[in-house]
Design an enzyme around this catalytic site. Structure first.
Site, short mmCIF file in Angstrom:
data_model
loop_
_atom_site.label_atom_id
_atom_site.label_comp_id
_atom_site.label_asym_id
_atom_site.label_seq_id
_atom_site.Cartn_x
_atom_site.Cartn_y
_atom_site.Cartn_z
N GLY A 164 0.59 -1.05 0.39
CA GLY A 164 0.08 -0.28 0.29
C GLY A 164 0.83 0.75 0.05
NE ARG A 221 -16.11 13.62 8.78
CZ ARG A 221 -14.79 13.88 8.75
NH1 ARG A 221 -14.26 12.42 8.34
NH2 ARG A 221 -14.18 14.60 8.00
CG LEU A 226 -5.34 13.82 5.65
CD1 LEU A 226 -5.17 15.24 5.21
CD2 LEU A 226 -5.41 12.39 5.06
#
Lengths: 672, 294
Positions: free
Chosen positions: A10, A298, A420
């Protein structure tokens, strides 16, 4: 004697940051990726990256508060030491990315600009337009390219990871991969394998994730015996643009820059939204959560949008669920400078300029909080011991996991702009520990091991591949099965979960898995055969789909993104102070009971019959004791009062660690 | 833009001009089974759905795996990932224009040409299969020109240099380049390099021969623009001379024919010709100063 090597699977933020840090430490690295690493899914991250900064610090912010927001937002399901360490590293990580040339937005004085994101009251988020993920990824991609020219890193792009190679002692000694062009299957001896393969959104059919986010690499590691943690915690992002092929993210930064979510008070008001007067608009997040407004965490924003459209019947359109996300009150210049990238996406795909017309958005599956279980070594100060080979290692020695495919940093719900950070952090942080493991690895370099180990693994995968290609025609269609799986999962295991629906879904997933065994291929060749690669990924979605559904079915509570109305703890209903007080006492009793029972990591392992078994593990909450998440609840202030009294009544060691240990006081409970 | 639908384009089958769009449409695809084989056209029929783009068309074609004539065929191979035009993977030639397939919306394509949608692979890169091409040369140009910030290391050394808002706003568009290759496909000076593996050649030998071929031919607009991005960064500027020297080697900026196609087709509207102009001036200054021993 051969030199040791690390294989990184990855090439998103986690894989790239681990690779460059290992390369700097003199370790030879191979990288395997389904796609050129520059095209990894990290490019889709838009809004920004969180860290305490000099401005917020002077407003009372600290690493401790970032840590506190993260575990509070995550409903306390994270192991706390790694999260604390991550928050501590935040400012240094932003500085490093700044030095690597990331084009962060600037203030007039030339400092990095910051915006506010959900789940916090501080402007902690550094950003580069609305393409922060892309910009961060490019900076790391460039550094890795630099190491590539020096011969320290070698990339295998357009390769599919088929599984790890374990020796007789269960230690990871390499992996098997397949060239997506020539279809060659090859074993790669490696002294450490790092899986940094991202999330598994494609299990839901359409999501905000990229086409490579099938979860296949994590699933193959799971099949090899790795533990998978908190699988049922899947983040559904509040704001996405519906599409036929995928649901495109509309970043939280749109709200961070002042975007407002609303529906017409009159159901399906046919007027142009710009013609609807303020008084006839229902800004439901602002009304229900005056403190956080449009920037509630969220899971809450998602549930409110979902409820407003379904139960309350206030969807903007009749046949399609959506609400307005409105930026039209903001200046075009500011919008272009700070949100240009995402507004262009909306414009390109919907043919409407969101600077003039409110956008229509709806929630979509977005992030896997759960993932491969990983270890850590706690330091004396409650953070991590850097350089410990235990950091980020799975339960298979020599096999590491990091980035979205680990279960570590976001608990039951991830805060915006923390992904991130967690990806770059886990990569950078784990590298010295991996280097330490290399020094101590038993039995010398993997490349010097008997070739029979690798030949055997390669042959196994070759046989599987050949067997798939030889399937007789006329069987099930893998693409249509994938659509069906997506429908089952989206219905049962997203915003609102019910046990009967979940039970039915588990049966449906099992049935689909059986049908998938009868898939036949429309391409039986051995050159760039995307059909067989997709079918393999599809087959590997089922074990994780089962983990998600089973975990959700068994967890009879509400926590973060996992919401079962049957087990919700509603607000207070009494109107008199004494009655409210009594109710608050009962509420807190129930909260404590529930914490005792359910504040545990869900740990799945794959049984020999192919079914996942689930156990529960303790969560280290020794730094910040769990407290009720009260965003927007009726009677929150009374519950908070009772809760605080109980904390004070406890012996010092048990008490809210902030006061007792001299750490900065945690934020007061959010009363919405 | 119809006021009846809150300003959003009508989901019903009507193009902007009001012509009804067909319920189904044909897709003509230039296929090729492998690099050394001949290409051929194939026709597929797809039912139109709301919000379709070329990617969802290719997804339907993969699921059908059957031509208009009813012949069972292998699914068309294509490259894609993010589907929101930030990864650069899905570049192909749609109705004669090189672009990203994900932002190629079916209703708009049909409004322009109701008969069919035509898909071809990029022209300047060797075809791997069908619409998949090999763009290794594109990334090699970034290696060759050293387009990165050569930091001392990854230990903490405080923040990066301060940057004015103007400088950030100038750099940001250049840093949005997603290496999709549109600018190269449209460039008359960028010629296809297609090498075949020789009998008995190892991976390493082939890679070496390929790199030599890449390194003597035009690097293209994307790479020149990246050089200017890093040369104008305060830290990158410390090694600007080295990048300019590399840009003056064979295949460098002198190969640009100033056709300006690059800037016209860039999906990110990167000011590529501005970068080329600046790079041209900078290399001239560099060459002269070197000539005079600085």
């Amino acid at each position: 004697m051969a030199k040791q090597r690390v294989m990184v699977v990855g090439g998103g933020l986690a894989g790239l940051s681990a690779s460059m840090r290992l390369a700097e430490a003199g370790v030879d690295v191979d990288m395997m990726s389904l796609t050129p690493v520059k095209r990894s899914h990290s490019v889709c991250a838009q809004g920004g990256i969180n860290a305490v900064n000099p401005v917020t610090r002077q407003q009372g912010d600290s690493e401790w508060l970032h840590f506190d927001d993260t575990v509070y937002g995550g409903d306390f399901l994270q192991q706390q030491p790694p999260v604390k360490e991550m928050a501590d590293w935040g400012p240094r990580i932003i500085d490093l990315m700044d030095r690597l040339g990331v084009t962060f937005n600037r203030t007039p004085e030339g400092f990095r600009d910051q915006r506010r994101f959900g789940g916090t009251l501080f402007m902690r988020t550094a950003f580069a337009g609305a393409t922060t993920g892309q910009q961060l990824l490019y900076a790391l991609d460039e550094q890795v390219r630099r190491w590539e020219t020096e011969g320290r890193i070698k990339k295998y792009e357009f390769w599919d990871f088929l599984g790890p190679v374990l020796d007789a002692n269960g230690v990871c000694r390499g992996c098997v991969g397949q060239d997506l062009v020539t279809m060659e299957i090859r074993a790669f001896p490696a002294d450490v394998v790092v899986v940094a393969s991202g999330g598994c959104g494609l299990i839901y059919g359409r999501s905000t994730m990229s086409m490579v986010c099938t979860g296949s690499a994590a699933s193959r590691v799971f099949a090899a015996g790795a533990k998978y943690g908190n699988g049922e915690f899947i983040q559904v992002h509040p704001t996405a643009i519906p599409g036929a092929d995928k649901l495109r993210l509309m970043s939280e930064s749109a709200r961070g820059e002042g975007g407002r979510v609303w529906v017409p008070r009159k159901p399906q008001d046919p007027r142009d939204p710009r013609q609807i007067p303020e008084a006839q608009r229902y800004y439901f997040l602002e009304e229900r959560y005056p403190k956080y407004g449009n920037l509630v965490p969220r899971d809450i924003a998602t549930r409110e949008i979902f409820n407003v459209c379904t139960y309350e019947g206030l969807s903007v359109e009749k046949d399609r669920l959506c609400v307005y996300l409105d930026l039209t009150h903001l200046s075009r210049a500011v919008l272009d400078q700070k949100l240009g990238g995402i507004l262009e996406i909306y414009e390109k795909f919907q043919g409407v300029d969101p600077r003039d017309t409110p956008m229509k958005i709806f929630p979509a599956v977005h992030y896997s909080m759960g993932g491969l279980w990983v270890d850590y070594e706690r330091s004396a100060d409650g953070g991590l011991r850097i350089g410990s080979p235990r950091n980020q290692v799975t339960n298979i020695p020599g096999l590491y996991a990091m980035g979205e495919c680990d279960y570590q940093y976001h608990g039951a719900n991830r805060l915006g702009a923390n992904s991130l950070l967690s990806c770059i952090f886990s990569g950078l942080m784990a590298a010295p520990g991996i280097a330490a493991w290399l020094k101590s690895v038993p039995g010398g370099a993997a490349a010097d091991l008997p070739s029979s180990l690798f030949d055997g693994a390669r042959k196994h995968h070759q046989q599987e591949h050949d067997r798939l290609l030889r399937r007789s025609a006329g069987g099930e269609n893998p693409y249509l099965l994938h659509q069906e799986l997506g429908q089952v999962m989206t219905k049962a295991a997203t915003v609102v979960r019910h046990n009967d629906v979940l039970r039915e879904a588990y049966g449906a997933v099992c049935e689909l898995a059986e049908r998938a065994e009868r898939c036949s291929l429309s391409d039986t060749g051995n050159w760039t055969n995307q059909n067989v690669v997709f079918t393999k990924a599809l087959l590997d979605m089922f074990p994780l789909a089962k983990v998600i559904v089973k975990g959700a079915l068994q967890r009879d509570e509400c926590r973060g993104a996992h919401y079962k109305p049957e087990f919700a703890m509603p607000g207070l209903t009494a109107t008199d102070p004494a009655g409210r007080r009594r109710e608050a006492e009962t509420w807190c009793d129930r909260f404590q009971e529930n914490t005792h029972k359910w504040l545990r990591s869900t740990i799945a392992r794959l049984g020999s019959d192919g079914e996942p078994t689930i156990t529960y593990e303790e969560v280290d909450t020794s730094l910040i004791p769990p407290r009720p998440r009260l965003y927007g609840l009726v009677g929150a202030e009374v519950i908070e009062e009772v809760w605080k009294e109980r904390q004070l009544g406890k012996p010092a060691t048990d008490r809210d660690g902030n006061g007792a240990t001299g750490k900065p006081a945690a934020q007061p409970l959010a009363a919405g | 833009m119809q006021s009846t639908t809150n300003g959003h384009a009508s989901p019903a089958g009507h193009a902007a001009a009001g012509t009804p769009l067909p319920d189904e449409f044909d897709v003509r695809i230039l296929r090729q089974d492998a690099p050394d084989e001949a290409s051929y056209w194939e026709r597929h029929r797809v039912r139109r759905e709301p919000d379709m783009n070329v990617i969802s068309v290719l997804q339907r074609i993969a699921a059908q795996a059957k031509t208009v004539e009813g012949e069972r065929v292998a699914p068309v191979a294509w490259d894609c990932n993010c589907l929101e035009e930030v990864c650069g993977a899905c570049t192909m030639v749609v109705n004669g224009h090189v672009r990203q397939a994900c932002t190629a919306l079916v209703d708009r394509l049909l409004a322009d040409n109701p008969d069919e949608i035509e898909l071809r692979p990029m022209e300047k890169f060797p075809v791997v299969r069908d619409l998949v091409v090999n763009r290794r040369r594109l990334f090699r140009a970034l290696e060759k020109l050293k387009t990165w910030i050569p930091v001392d290391g990854y230990y903490d050394a405080g923040p990066g240099p301060r940057v004015s808002q103007e400088a950030q706003q100038e750099a940001y568009p250049l840093s949005e380049c997603m290496s999709c290759g549109c600018c190269l496909d449209a460039c008359p000076q960028y010629q296809k390099i297609e090498l075949a593996r020789r009998e008995g050649e190892t991976d390493a030998e082939f890679a070496h021969r390929e790199q030599e071929a890449f390194d003597t031919r035009f690097v293209g607009a994307h790479a020149i623009s990246q050089v200017m991005l890093f040369n104008r960064h305060p830290t990158g500027a410390l090694s600007a001379g080295e990048r300019l020297d590399l840009l003056m080697e064979a295949g460098g900026i002198q190969d640009c024919g100033n056709a300006q196609n690059c800037v016209a087709v860039c999906p990110k509207k990167i000011p590529l010709t501005t970068s080329i102009g600046r790079a041209g001036r900078a290399t001239v200054v560099r060459a002269i100063s070197k000539w005079f021993g600085r």
